[in-house]
Design an enzyme around this catalytic site. Structure first.
Site, PDB file in Angstrom:
ATOM      1  N   GLY A   1       0.535  -1.128  -0.209  1.00  8.93           N
ATOM      2  CA  GLY A   1       0.522   0.047   0.163  1.00  8.93           C
ATOM      3  C   GLY A   1       0.735   1.449  -0.497  1.00  8.93           C
TER       4      GLY A   1
ATOM      5  N   GLY B   1       0.654  -1.458   6.326  1.00  5.81           N
ATOM      6  CA  GLY B   1      -0.134  -0.209   6.529  1.00  5.81           C
ATOM      7  C   GLY B   1      -1.337  -0.868   7.239  1.00  5.81           C
TER       8      GLY B   1
ATOM      9  N   LYS C   1      -7.556   6.842   9.679  1.00  2.00           N
ATOM     10  CA  LYS C   1      -7.451   5.665   9.390  1.00  2.00           C
ATOM     11  C   LYS C   1      -8.049   4.942  11.055  1.00  2.00           C
ATOM     12  CE  LYS C   1      -5.965   4.501   5.668  1.00  2.00           C
ATOM     13  NZ  LYS C   1      -4.877   3.664   5.365  1.00  2.00           N
TER      14      LYS C   1
ATOM     15  N   GLU D   1      -0.348 -10.410   3.716  1.00  2.00           N
ATOM     16  CA  GLU D   1      -0.263  -9.219   5.420  1.00  2.00           C
ATOM     17  C   GLU D   1      -0.197 -10.296   6.111  1.00  2.00           C
ATOM     18  OE1 GLU D   1      -0.749  -5.482   2.635  1.00  2.00           O
ATOM     19  OE2 GLU D   1      -2.723  -6.037   3.837  1.00  2.00           O
TER      20      GLU D   1
ATOM     21  N   GLY E   1      -7.460  -2.590   1.507  1.00  2.00           N
ATOM     22  CA  GLY E   1      -8.051  -2.546   0.781  1.00  2.00           C
ATOM     23  C   GLY E   1      -6.905  -2.609  -0.616  1.00  2.00           C
TER      24      GLY E   1
ATOM     25  N   THR F   1       1.244   3.884   2.400  1.00  2.00           N
ATOM     26  CA  THR F   1       2.249   4.018   3.497  1.00  2.00           C
ATOM     27  C   THR F   1       3.078   2.728   3.872  1.00  2.00           C
ATOM     28  OG1 THR F   1      -0.582   4.237   4.213  1.00  2.00           O
ATOM     29  CG2 THR F   1       1.733   4.010   5.482  1.00  2.00           C
TER      30      THR F   1
HETATM   31  C1  5RP Z   1      -2.748  -3.642   1.147  1.00  2.00           C
HETATM   32  C2  5RP Z   1      -3.372  -2.944   2.788  1.00  2.00           C
HETATM   33  C3  5RP Z   1      -2.621  -1.786   3.015  1.00  2.00           C
HETATM   34  O1  5RP Z   1      -2.244  -1.937   4.115  1.00  2.00           O
HETATM   35  C4  5RP Z   1      -4.296  -0.814   3.456  1.00  2.00           C
HETATM   36  O2  5RP Z   1      -5.187  -0.759   2.391  1.00  2.00           O
HETATM   37  C5  5RP Z   1      -3.417   0.224   2.993  1.00  2.00           C
HETATM   38  O3  5RP Z   1      -3.038   1.155   2.481  1.00  2.00           O
HETATM   39  P1  5RP Z   1      -2.388   2.808   2.793  1.00  2.00           P
HETATM   40  O4  5RP Z   1      -1.550   3.042   2.831  1.00  2.00           O
HETATM   41  O5  5RP Z   1      -2.203   3.062   0.727  1.00  2.00           O
HETATM   42  O6  5RP Z   1      -4.018   3.825   2.793  1.00  2.00           O
HETATM   43  O7  5RP Z   1      -4.030  -3.667   3.104  1.00  2.00           O
HETATM   44  O8  5RP Z   1      -3.795  -4.795   1.081  1.00  2.00           O
END
Ligand code: 5RP
Length: 242
Positions: free
Chosen positions: A29, A84, A123, A105, A98, A31
């Site tokens: 992601g 993230g 978040k 993960e 997301g 972050t």
């Molecule tokens: C991916 C994830 C990401 O950590 C999560 O969607 C957060 O993403 P971002 O840092 O782009 O907001 O779980 O599967």
């Protein structure tokens, strides 16, 4: 400051937990990508780490930046994973996925001695569920699996639309593991443990995006400064660093 700056600030703060010689899990992601960028600068300056990425996207980014990579088969126990999240509650329960990488993960996080979640303040939530819960499902029997999720989730008070995730080409999004994602818009997940238990009963569900009891630290950056939530002390703590 923008959300991007806060993501970078949280990622920067997480770097202090990294030591030479560590085996690291790298999240997925925007972050987590900032953490990978910053880690690569440290590696160039001499930090010696070996990393297991949680997605093909993170693998490509880290490899391009010259970070030494491994697989979970070669390196099954990790010292630290930094990732993230889409939502984080006060008890460090998360919604993830997301970016569609929730299965790897979760496997990588559970193989890690310590899990640090980095995020910008948007978040942080009181109750999980505004972000639709991603559920990774096998392609076979999609409709039956979807119906069963709907029914068992309703038994634990979760109702809402369940959508098959699509890519920008309009076709179903396929995960790195060859599966589909159902995004479950439950709005409020009051009983996250009950929902997780229910989802685990469904044969077509590979994994769900609820991460409960997995994160040890949450580093959240925003207008209030950098907030560190900890599950590591017997007395659950929150510390704010201006
Ligand atoms: C991916 C994830 C990401 O950590 C999560 O969607 C957060 O993403 P971002 O840092 O782009 O907001 O779980 O599967």
């Amino acid at each position: 400051m923008s959300a991007d700056d806060w993501k970078r600030q949280a990622a920067e703060h997480a770097l202090q937990y990294v030591e030479s010689g560590m085996k690291l899990g790298l999240g997925t992601g925007s972050t987590a990508a900032k953490f990978v960028d910053l880690l690569a600068e440290k590696v160039k300056a001499g930090l010696d780490v070996v990393c297991v990425p949680t997605s093909e996207a993170t693998r490509a980014q880290a490899a391009g930046l010259g970070i030494r990579l491994s697989t979970l088969d070669e390196t099954p126990f990790l010292d630290l994973t930094v990732d993230g999240a889409d939502e984080i509650d006060a008890e460090l329960r998360l919604i993830k996925g997301g970016g569609g990488a929730l299965l790897r993960e979760k496997i990588v996080a559970v193989a890690s001695q310590r899990v640090i979640i980095i995020a910008d303040h948007t978040k942080r939530v009181e109750t999980l569920g505004t972000f639709p819960l991603p559920v990774e499902v096998v392609q076979f029997g999609l409709a039956a699996t979807r119906d069963m999720i709907e029914s068992l989730a309703a038994d634990v008070g979760c109702e809402g639309t369940i959508n098959l995730r699509k890519g920008s080409d309009g076709k179903p999004f396929v995960t790195d593991n060859g599966n589909y994602i159902l995004d479950c818009a439950f709005e409020m997940i009051e009983d996250a443990d009950g929902l997780e238990d229910a989802l685990k009963l469904i044969p077509g569900v590979v994994e769900n995006g609820l991460f409960i009891g997995i994160a040890d630290l949450g580093i959240i950056a925003g207008p209030m400064g950098v907030e560190v939530l900890s599950n590591e002390d017997p007395d659950f703590s929150v510390e704010t660093i201006a």
